[in-house]
Write a protein that holds these residues in place. Structure first.
Motif, PDB file in Angstrom:
ATOM      1  N   GLN A   2      -4.751  16.078  -3.336  1.00  0.00           N
ATOM      2  CA  GLN A   2      -5.014  15.285  -1.894  1.00  0.00           C
ATOM      3  C   GLN A   2      -3.632  14.323  -2.380  1.00  0.00           C
ATOM      4  O   GLN A   2      -4.300  13.366  -4.045  1.00  0.00           O
ATOM      5  CB  GLN A   2      -6.257  15.125  -1.712  1.00  0.00           C
ATOM      6  N   SER A   3      -2.930  13.347  -2.559  1.00  0.00           N
ATOM      7  CA  SER A   3      -2.397  12.750  -3.034  1.00  0.00           C
ATOM      8  C   SER A   3      -3.406  11.135  -2.840  1.00  0.00           C
ATOM      9  O   SER A   3      -4.586  11.092  -1.995  1.00  0.00           O
ATOM     10  CB  SER A   3      -1.441  11.841  -1.933  1.00  0.00           C
ATOM     11  N   GLN A   4      -3.276  10.035  -3.291  1.00  0.00           N
ATOM     12  CA  GLN A   4      -4.596   8.816  -3.757  1.00  0.00           C
ATOM     13  C   GLN A   4      -3.252   7.612  -3.557  1.00  0.00           C
ATOM     14  O   GLN A   4      -2.474   7.482  -2.763  1.00  0.00           O
ATOM     15  CB  GLN A   4      -4.771   8.430  -5.136  1.00  0.00           C
ATOM     16  N   LEU A   5      -4.386   7.087  -2.768  1.00  0.00           N
ATOM     17  CA  LEU A   5      -3.957   5.662  -2.126  1.00  0.00           C
ATOM     18  C   LEU A   5      -4.146   4.903  -2.776  1.00  0.00           C
ATOM     19  O   LEU A   5      -5.031   4.045  -3.311  1.00  0.00           O
ATOM     20  CB  LEU A   5      -4.758   5.202  -1.106  1.00  0.00           C
ATOM     21  N   PHE A   6      -3.178   4.003  -3.114  1.00  0.00           N
ATOM     22  CA  PHE A   6      -2.913   2.588  -3.924  1.00  0.00           C
ATOM     23  C   PHE A   6      -2.864   1.050  -3.251  1.00  0.00           C
ATOM     24  O   PHE A   6      -1.634   1.317  -2.714  1.00  0.00           O
ATOM     25  CB  PHE A   6      -2.340   3.155  -5.121  1.00  0.00           C
ATOM     26  N   VAL A   7      -2.807   0.093  -3.852  1.00  0.00           N
ATOM     27  CA  VAL A   7      -2.157  -1.704  -3.391  1.00  0.00           C
ATOM     28  C   VAL A   7      -2.643  -1.924  -5.277  1.00  0.00           C
ATOM     29  O   VAL A   7      -2.205  -1.391  -5.812  1.00  0.00           O
ATOM     30  CB  VAL A   7      -3.521  -1.665  -3.179  1.00  0.00           C
ATOM     31  N   ARG A   8      -0.246  -2.703  -4.045  1.00  0.00           N
ATOM     32  CA  ARG A   8      -0.219  -3.410  -5.449  1.00  0.00           C
ATOM     33  C   ARG A   8      -0.285  -4.900  -4.537  1.00  0.00           C
ATOM     34  O   ARG A   8       0.062  -4.904  -3.827  1.00  0.00           O
ATOM     35  CB  ARG A   8       0.920  -3.455  -5.541  1.00  0.00           C
ATOM     36  N   PHE A  23       0.941  -0.933  -0.208  1.00  0.00           N
ATOM     37  CA  PHE A  23      -0.270   0.389   0.145  1.00  0.00           C
ATOM     38  C   PHE A  23       0.925   1.186   0.198  1.00  0.00           C
ATOM     39  O   PHE A  23       2.406   1.194   1.163  1.00  0.00           O
ATOM     40  CB  PHE A  23      -1.227  -0.008   1.161  1.00  0.00           C
ATOM     41  N   TYR A  24       0.799   2.224  -0.591  1.00  0.00           N
ATOM     42  CA  TYR A  24       1.837   3.117  -0.812  1.00  0.00           C
ATOM     43  C   TYR A  24       0.335   4.800  -1.338  1.00  0.00           C
ATOM     44  O   TYR A  24      -0.695   4.414  -2.167  1.00  0.00           O
ATOM     45  CB  TYR A  24       2.451   3.654  -1.825  1.00  0.00           C
ATOM     46  N   THR A  25       1.218   5.982  -1.080  1.00  0.00           N
ATOM     47  CA  THR A  25       0.168   7.063  -1.762  1.00  0.00           C
ATOM     48  C   THR A  25       0.874   7.191  -2.953  1.00  0.00           C
ATOM     49  O   THR A  25       2.257   7.656  -2.871  1.00  0.00           O
ATOM     50  CB  THR A  25       0.121   7.804  -0.164  1.00  0.00           C
ATOM     51  N   ARG A  26       0.504   8.249  -3.791  1.00  0.00           N
ATOM     52  CA  ARG A  26      -0.255   8.307  -5.241  1.00  0.00           C
ATOM     53  C   ARG A  26       0.194   9.956  -5.420  1.00  0.00           C
ATOM     54  O   ARG A  26      -1.356   9.903  -5.245  1.00  0.00           O
ATOM     55  CB  ARG A  26       0.862   7.708  -6.482  1.00  0.00           C
ATOM     56  N   ASN A  27       0.485  10.531  -5.621  1.00  0.00           N
ATOM     57  CA  ASN A  27       0.204  12.391  -6.564  1.00  0.00           C
ATOM     58  C   ASN A  27       0.522  12.568  -7.783  1.00  0.00           C
ATOM     59  O   ASN A  27       2.375  12.296  -7.599  1.00  0.00           O
ATOM     60  CB  ASN A  27       0.263  13.311  -5.420  1.00  0.00           C
ATOM     61  N   SER A  28       0.237  12.352  -8.400  1.00  0.00           N
ATOM     62  CA  SER A  28       0.565  12.909 -10.323  1.00  0.00           C
ATOM     63  C   SER A  28       1.194  13.629 -10.202  1.00  0.00           C
ATOM     64  O   SER A  28       1.939  14.214 -11.170  1.00  0.00           O
ATOM     65  CB  SER A  28      -0.506  12.445 -11.014  1.00  0.00           C
ATOM     66  N   LEU A  54      -7.026   3.132  -5.139  1.00  0.00           N
ATOM     67  CA  LEU A  54      -7.974   2.211  -3.883  1.00  0.00           C
ATOM     68  C   LEU A  54      -9.014   3.082  -3.188  1.00  0.00           C
ATOM     69  O   LEU A  54     -10.721   3.474  -2.617  1.00  0.00           O
ATOM     70  CB  LEU A  54      -7.544   1.580  -2.519  1.00  0.00           C
ATOM     71  N   ILE A  55      -7.908   4.961  -2.618  1.00  0.00           N
ATOM     72  CA  ILE A  55      -8.595   6.050  -2.193  1.00  0.00           C
ATOM     73  C   ILE A  55      -8.786   7.007  -2.744  1.00  0.00           C
ATOM     74  O   ILE A  55      -7.531   7.009  -2.847  1.00  0.00           O
ATOM     75  CB  ILE A  55      -8.336   6.108  -0.618  1.00  0.00           C
ATOM     76  N   ASP A  56      -9.824   8.009  -3.673  1.00  0.00           N
ATOM     77  CA  ASP A  56      -9.503   8.708  -4.428  1.00  0.00           C
ATOM     78  C   ASP A  56      -9.906   9.943  -3.120  1.00  0.00           C
ATOM     79  O   ASP A  56     -10.941  10.651  -3.459  1.00  0.00           O
ATOM     80  CB  ASP A  56      -9.685   8.843  -5.117  1.00  0.00           C
ATOM     81  N   PRO A  57      -9.117  10.965  -2.297  1.00  0.00           N
ATOM     82  CA  PRO A  57      -9.758  12.370  -1.703  1.00  0.00           C
ATOM     83  C   PRO A  57     -10.446  13.508  -2.444  1.00  0.00           C
ATOM     84  O   PRO A  57     -10.781  14.012  -1.875  1.00  0.00           O
ATOM     85  CB  PRO A  57      -8.902  11.913  -0.630  1.00  0.00           C
ATOM     86  N   ASN A  58     -10.046  13.352  -3.792  1.00  0.00           N
ATOM     87  CA  ASN A  58      -9.466  14.522  -4.886  1.00  0.00           C
ATOM     88  C   ASN A  58     -11.224  14.749  -4.370  1.00  0.00           C
ATOM     89  O   ASN A  58     -11.840  15.615  -4.903  1.00  0.00           O
ATOM     90  CB  ASN A  58      -9.139  14.842  -5.213  1.00  0.00           C
ATOM     91  N   ALA A  59     -11.830  13.549  -4.820  1.00  0.00           N
ATOM     92  CA  ALA A  59     -13.840  13.738  -4.679  1.00  0.00           C
ATOM     93  C   ALA A  59     -14.710  13.253  -4.078  1.00  0.00           C
ATOM     94  O   ALA A  59     -15.796  13.669  -3.803  1.00  0.00           O
ATOM     95  CB  ALA A  59     -13.733  11.439  -5.613  1.00  0.00           C
TER      96      ALA A  59
END
Length: 688
Positions: free
Chosen positions: A95-101, A85-90, A111-116
């Motif tokens: 706000q940074s999003q949360l991704f999973v691999r 699990f890690y956050t990424r901002n393009s 997984l989570i996009d707080p920008n929405a």
């Protein structure tokens, strides 16, 4: 300047025989609740914005900061089961999003996009923690910059948000027990309308079982006879022990208790004390079975690493790594080894040793900077760490401690060459002869020319917090424009351990101001800063620093930017988390402390009839850490006093709080305002 009119009341307190005027106390009221304060905020905001829009440097700084922030940024990965699990901002996402691999080389899945979550981007993903096998993610939501959090849980496979919702969470850890539930800390629900100003008392730890309402949560640990105590919980990686850490104020002095989770069915939440007396700092490293490791400054002002076996007939702490000359900030157990994070003169270095503390080897880092991370599990040699400096955004590395092989996980691509920016460390002498370190950042051509340039000096000096090298787009924009940036490691911080902190708090607080003033004098004497081009900046406790120093040496500076500062030192303990700060500041209702606080309180020591530098106060109407009334009152007092011809303005952000969770667009706008204001009054000419 024709400032907006501010009502002045005849409010006078008598404290220890001294009459203390407080004519702007009415500005302490919550802007959400008081129409008159809201009207004042609106008038001041429009006045300040009209001024800032006239500054010719603003467009350049806004464009340059935007460009410098427009790069892909990653947070440190957390491994849970086979998932990462890690956050990424393009780049310019608010706000940074949360991704999973699923697996290290698995396809990234959002997984989570707080920008929405909010149209203005001011609702943020705060803390998050995967369950031990990665089935769920527990996360906290921060709205409008408030310290209050709302907890939610997501199924990491389906992406579905569960019905669980927990409120009145603040200053909490997130600690899973297996995959069924977790420990968290919360306060009682505040009275209606008092959530953003009332004092925080009676924090307790609860256990929440997934699928149940918050009202059914089990009380795990509380101290009703000591409503001022605060508590956080951690759970060891093997799920065997829960560690409860209790604090009284902001000092790193803790009690520690342990709950054996394997006996929960028999003993309930029985908490066994292992450290009592609130004497020293205790930082949990990890646990395995009945054994725990801690970093502590007990009998070691620069910290050491110890362990304790709770299964022994008479458990006691055993020293694993003794105190050294450098500060041991933290440690982690990864695989079968310990990773030790040290700080030397406010810069990081790391070392890897066996679990017995021996057979060490250094971890090579790329110059003066800050390393962090090194989270892992006993038995698993994989870990991730980041490295950043003033001229280098954070790069993420994956390392196998068994082989010693380190490889990049995420390296940002920048539009400038870090080698073109000079980062150096200097030492200067404070008023009482103390040697103080300071970082200095300039373009190499500026440094090589040896010519004085407009300079921005930053400081904090409090609460055992260390200022270490790190990348900032706004600071880099200032440097690229031809200015110098300096960061002084003042007393009151944690750069040299307990003695350094003690030398800058309570009755010793003046040492912090003397250190900052000496830094400014050094920069001018050494030909770094121009004689009329030195500005100062600081936030929170650093805002107090700037306000106090502007009163004490207005002649030394061209401009000052006190941000979200503690400006009324006689009433700070009456709001939200302010009561915790007495460890650093003292008690306003005790005469000895009152005398010290009264002598430097920014609000109470403005020198009417003196020419002051240009001042831009910044705060946010939703700050519930340092309530904005501090800055409102201070700005009103500045504007009412005859202080010369330079502007004394207040910039009031909406839905931004104390700083964390602030959306990218608000960061860019505020940074452009601050730097254009500073450049206007220090004479920095931005490139055409």
């Amino acid at each position: 300047m024709n400032y907006p009119e501010t009502r002045r009341d005849d409010v006078v307190d008598t404290q220890f025989g001294e009459k203390v005027a407080d004519p702007y106390r009415w500005l302490e009221a919550d802007v959400r609740q008081d129409a008159k304060v809201a009207d004042w905020v609106d008038r001041e905001s429009r006045f300040t914005q009209a001024y800032l829009e006239t500054l010719p440097q603003r467009a350049w700084f806004k464009q340059r900061i935007s460009t410098l922030m427009d790069f892909e940024r990653y947070g440190l990965p957390v491994k849970a089961g086979k998932r990462y699990f890690y956050t990424r901002n393009s780049g310019l996402q608010n706000q940074s999003q949360l991704f999973v691999r699923d697996g290290l080389n698995g396809k990234p899945r959002l997984l989570i996009d707080p920008n929405a979550w909010a149209k203005d981007g001011a609702t943020a993903l705060d803390a998050w923690e995967p369950s031990q096998q990665g089935r769920y993610v527990l996360y906290s939501v921060q709205d409008g910059g408030s310290d209050w959090r709302i907890l939610h849980v997501m199924d990491a496979t389906s992406g579905k948000v569960l019905d669980d919702e927990l409120r009145w969470v603040k200053f909490s850890g997130l600690a899973w027990i297996g995959e069924e539930g977790f420990l968290y800390s919360r306060f009682p629900a505040p009275k209606e309308g008092a959530a953003f100003q009332s004092l925080n008392y009676n924090q307790a730890i609860y256990y929440h079982r997934l699928g149940t309402p918050q009202s059914a949560d089990e009380l795990v640990y509380a101290t009703p006879k000591h409503q001022d105590y605060g508590h956080t919980a951690e759970v060891t990686q093997d799920g065997r022990l829960a560690v409860i850490t209790t604090h009284v104020g902001t000092d790193s002095r803790y009690d520690v208790r342990v709950i054996d989770l394997s006996r929960r069915g028999k003993d309930g939440w029985a908490a066994r004390p292992i450290v009592t007396g609130f004497k020293d700092d205790w930082r949990l490293v990890e646990g395995a079975g009945q054994k725990l490791w801690f970093v502590t400054n007990e009998n070691a002002p620069r910290y050491r690493l110890v362990s304790i076996d709770l299964g022994a007939s008479a458990p006691s702490f055993t020293e694993i790594v003794p105190q050294r000359d450098d500060i041991l900030e933290k440690a982690g157990i990864v695989g079968r080894q310990l990773v030790l994070n040290y700080m030397r003169d406010a810069a990081s270095h790391a070392e890897i040793v066996g679990l017995d503390g021996k057979q060490g080897r250094a971890l090579a880092l790329n110059g003066i900077g800050t390393a962090s991370g090194f989270r892992g599990k006993p038995g698993d040699p994989e870990t991730f760490y980041s490295f950043t400096s003033f001229n280098r955004p954070a790069s993420i590395f994956r390392m196998n401690l068994d082989t010693g092989v380190s490889e990049p996980f995420a390296e940002p691509a920048m539009d400038f060459d870090p080698a073109e920016i000079a980062v150096e460390q200097r030492f200067y002498t404070s008023k009482d002869g103390t040697r103080v370190p300071m970082f200095l950042v300039r373009r190499k051509d500026v440094a090589n020319a040896g010519k004085a340039v407009p300079t921005l000096l930053y400081g904090y000096g409090g609460f055992d917090i260390s200022l270490t090298p790190g990348f900032s787009a706004s600071r880099m924009a200032w440097v690229q424009a031809g200015g110098a940036f300096a960061m002084a490691n003042l007393r009151g911080g944690g750069e040299y351990g307990r003695a350094w902190h003690d030398a800058g708090r309570r009755a010793n607080k003046q040492n912090v101001f003397d250190d900052f003033i000496a830094a400014g004098e050094y920069l001018k004497k050494e030909g770094v800063a121009t004689q009329d081009g030195l500005a100062i900046q600081g936030g929170s406790n650093g805002g107090l620093l700037v306000g106090a120093v502007l009163n004490q040496r207005p002649d030394l500076f061209a401009a000052g930017v006190p941000q979200v500062g503690v400006m009324d030192m006689l009433r700070f303990d009456r709001f939200t988390a302010g009561r915790y700060w007495v460890d650093d500041y003292g008690y306003p209702d005790r005469e000895a402390d009152f005398r010290v606080l009264r002598a430097y309180s920014p609000y109470h020591n403005i020198k009417a009839g003196t020419n002051y530098p240009a001042i831009l106060v910044t705060t946010a109407d939703t700050d519930d850490r340092v309530v904005p009334g501090h800055s409102f009152k201070y700005a009103a007092a500045l504007q009412a006093a005859p202080l010369g011809d330079k502007p004394h303005l207040i910039r009031i952000e909406t839905r931004a709080g104390h700083g964390s969770g602030k959306p990218t667009d608000k960061v860019i706008e505020e940074s452009a305002d601050v730097l254009s204001f500073v450049s206007q009054w220090t004479g920095l000419a931005v490139p055409k």
